[in-house]
Design a protein around this motif. Sequence first.
Motif, mmCIF file in Angstrom:
data_model
loop_
_atom_site.group_PDB
_atom_site.id
_atom_site.type_symbol
_atom_site.label_atom_id
_atom_site.label_comp_id
_atom_site.label_asym_id
_atom_site.label_seq_id
_atom_site.Cartn_x
_atom_site.Cartn_y
_atom_site.Cartn_z
ATOM 1 N N ASP A 43 21.629 -2.651 53.537
ATOM 2 C CA ASP A 43 21.407 -4.096 53.545
ATOM 3 C C ASP A 43 22.619 -4.828 54.127
ATOM 4 O O ASP A 43 22.470 -5.790 54.887
ATOM 5 C CB ASP A 43 21.091 -4.603 52.144
ATOM 6 C CG ASP A 43 19.730 -4.127 51.636
ATOM 7 O OD1 ASP A 43 18.925 -3.618 52.449
ATOM 8 O OD2 ASP A 43 19.480 -4.238 50.422
ATOM 9 N N SER A 44 23.807 -4.354 53.769
ATOM 10 C CA SER A 44 25.025 -4.949 54.299
ATOM 11 C C SER A 44 25.112 -4.750 55.815
ATOM 12 O O SER A 44 25.448 -5.687 56.561
ATOM 13 C CB SER A 44 26.250 -4.332 53.621
ATOM 14 O OG SER A 44 27.440 -4.783 54.227
ATOM 15 N N LEU A 45 24.798 -3.555 56.272
ATOM 16 C CA LEU A 45 24.840 -3.279 57.708
ATOM 17 C C LEU A 45 23.794 -4.092 58.468
ATOM 18 O O LEU A 45 24.063 -4.596 59.569
ATOM 19 C CB LEU A 45 24.643 -1.780 57.973
ATOM 20 C CG LEU A 45 25.805 -0.884 57.539
ATOM 21 C CD1 LEU A 45 25.404 0.582 57.626
ATOM 22 C CD2 LEU A 45 27.045 -1.160 58.373
ATOM 23 N N LYS A 46 22.615 -4.259 57.880
ATOM 24 C CA LYS A 46 21.581 -5.076 58.523
ATOM 25 C C LYS A 46 22.047 -6.526 58.649
ATOM 26 O O LYS A 46 21.811 -7.179 59.672
ATOM 27 C CB LYS A 46 20.280 -4.993 57.727
ATOM 28 C CG LYS A 46 19.520 -3.700 57.938
ATOM 29 C CD LYS A 46 18.334 -3.567 57.008
ATOM 30 C CE LYS A 46 17.212 -4.483 57.373
ATOM 31 N NZ LYS A 46 16.002 -4.270 56.534
ATOM 32 N N SER A 47 22.712 -7.019 57.612
ATOM 33 C CA SER A 47 23.216 -8.386 57.629
ATOM 34 C C SER A 47 24.296 -8.539 58.706
ATOM 35 O O SER A 47 24.298 -9.519 59.467
ATOM 36 C CB SER A 47 23.765 -8.745 56.253
ATOM 37 O OG SER A 47 24.351 -10.012 56.276
ATOM 38 N N ARG A 48 25.195 -7.563 58.777
ATOM 39 C CA ARG A 48 26.256 -7.612 59.794
ATOM 40 C C ARG A 48 25.670 -7.523 61.196
ATOM 41 O O ARG A 48 26.141 -8.188 62.128
ATOM 42 C CB ARG A 48 27.264 -6.489 59.558
ATOM 43 C CG ARG A 48 28.117 -6.714 58.303
ATOM 44 C CD ARG A 48 28.998 -5.531 57.981
ATOM 45 N NE ARG A 48 29.844 -5.151 59.094
ATOM 46 C CZ ARG A 48 30.487 -3.982 59.172
ATOM 47 N NH1 ARG A 48 30.378 -3.096 58.206
ATOM 48 N NH2 ARG A 48 31.237 -3.708 60.223
ATOM 49 N N LEU A 49 24.645 -6.698 61.357
ATOM 50 C CA LEU A 49 23.994 -6.564 62.657
ATOM 51 C C LEU A 49 23.339 -7.883 63.064
ATOM 52 O O LEU A 49 23.453 -8.315 64.222
ATOM 53 C CB LEU A 49 22.951 -5.445 62.617
ATOM 54 C CG LEU A 49 22.128 -5.224 63.884
ATOM 55 C CD1 LEU A 49 23.023 -4.871 65.066
ATOM 56 C CD2 LEU A 49 21.085 -4.146 63.652
ATOM 57 N N ALA A 50 22.666 -8.528 62.138
ATOM 58 C CA ALA A 50 22.026 -9.811 62.434
ATOM 59 C C ALA A 50 23.072 -10.849 62.838
ATOM 60 O O ALA A 50 22.866 -11.620 63.790
ATOM 61 C CB ALA A 50 21.221 -10.292 61.227
ATOM 62 N N ALA A 51 24.202 -10.870 62.153
ATOM 63 C CA ALA A 51 25.266 -11.812 62.487
ATOM 64 C C ALA A 51 25.834 -11.511 63.874
ATOM 65 O O ALA A 51 26.087 -12.429 64.675
ATOM 66 C CB ALA A 51 26.371 -11.766 61.431
ATOM 67 N N ALA A 52 26.031 -10.228 64.174
ATOM 68 C CA ALA A 52 26.550 -9.850 65.488
ATOM 69 C C ALA A 52 25.558 -10.227 66.587
ATOM 70 O O ALA A 52 25.957 -10.727 67.654
ATOM 71 C CB ALA A 52 26.841 -8.348 65.523
ATOM 72 N N ARG A 53 24.271 -10.021 66.336
ATOM 73 C CA ARG A 53 23.256 -10.404 67.327
ATOM 74 C C ARG A 53 23.280 -11.905 67.572
ATOM 75 O O ARG A 53 23.157 -12.362 68.716
ATOM 76 C CB ARG A 53 21.872 -9.983 66.845
ATOM 77 C CG ARG A 53 21.575 -8.534 67.075
ATOM 78 C CD ARG A 53 20.133 -8.215 66.717
ATOM 79 N NE ARG A 53 19.841 -6.834 67.033
ATOM 80 C CZ ARG A 53 18.986 -6.077 66.376
ATOM 81 N NH1 ARG A 53 18.311 -6.578 65.359
ATOM 82 N NH2 ARG A 53 18.766 -4.834 66.730
ATOM 83 N N ALA A 54 23.431 -12.656 66.494
ATOM 84 C CA ALA A 54 23.482 -14.117 66.638
ATOM 85 C C ALA A 54 24.699 -14.525 67.478
ATOM 86 O O ALA A 54 24.598 -15.416 68.333
ATOM 87 C CB ALA A 54 23.524 -14.780 65.263
ATOM 88 N N ARG A 55 25.840 -13.862 67.254
ATOM 89 C CA ARG A 55 27.043 -14.182 68.046
ATOM 90 C C ARG A 55 26.830 -13.822 69.518
ATOM 91 O O ARG A 55 27.204 -14.589 70.414
ATOM 92 C CB ARG A 55 28.264 -13.462 67.483
ATOM 93 C CG ARG A 55 28.763 -14.025 66.166
ATOM 94 C CD ARG A 55 30.152 -13.510 65.800
ATOM 95 N NE ARG A 55 30.219 -12.066 65.687
ATOM 96 C CZ ARG A 55 29.923 -11.353 64.599
ATOM 97 N NH1 ARG A 55 29.529 -11.991 63.492
ATOM 98 N NH2 ARG A 55 30.033 -10.045 64.591
ATOM 99 N N VAL A 56 26.228 -12.656 69.775
ATOM 100 C CA VAL A 56 25.968 -12.245 71.160
ATOM 101 C C VAL A 56 24.997 -13.226 71.823
ATOM 102 O O VAL A 56 25.205 -13.642 72.971
ATOM 103 C CB VAL A 56 25.428 -10.792 71.205
ATOM 104 C CG1 VAL A 56 24.882 -10.454 72.591
ATOM 105 C CG2 VAL A 56 26.515 -9.811 70.813
ATOM 106 N N ASP A 57 23.945 -13.606 71.110
ATOM 107 C CA ASP A 57 22.992 -14.570 71.666
ATOM 108 C C ASP A 57 23.682 -15.891 71.996
ATOM 109 O O ASP A 57 23.423 -16.495 73.051
ATOM 110 C CB ASP A 57 21.833 -14.809 70.690
ATOM 111 C CG ASP A 57 20.889 -13.621 70.599
ATOM 112 O OD1 ASP A 57 20.931 -12.743 71.489
ATOM 113 O OD2 ASP A 57 20.110 -13.561 69.613
#
Length: 67
Positions: A43-57
């Motif tokens: 769950d923590s990794l999914k949250s970090r991935l979502a945040a990273a995707r948002a930054r890349v976008d």
Amino acid sequence: MSSAHQIEQIAERVERLLVRYEELQRTNALLAQQVEALTTERDSLKSRLAAARARVDALLERLPIAS
């Protein structure tokens, strides 16, 4: 085979089954803890991935459009 001997054999088998049952209960508890820890990590990794995707976008939107 005498009844006493049969009863003794059954009692020994029951004892072995009880020991095995307790071992399996301990193993199951450890596995449940591991599942809980891995679920939390996932769950923590999914949250970090979502945040990273948002930054890349956000960075991609800032790039100039090539003409």
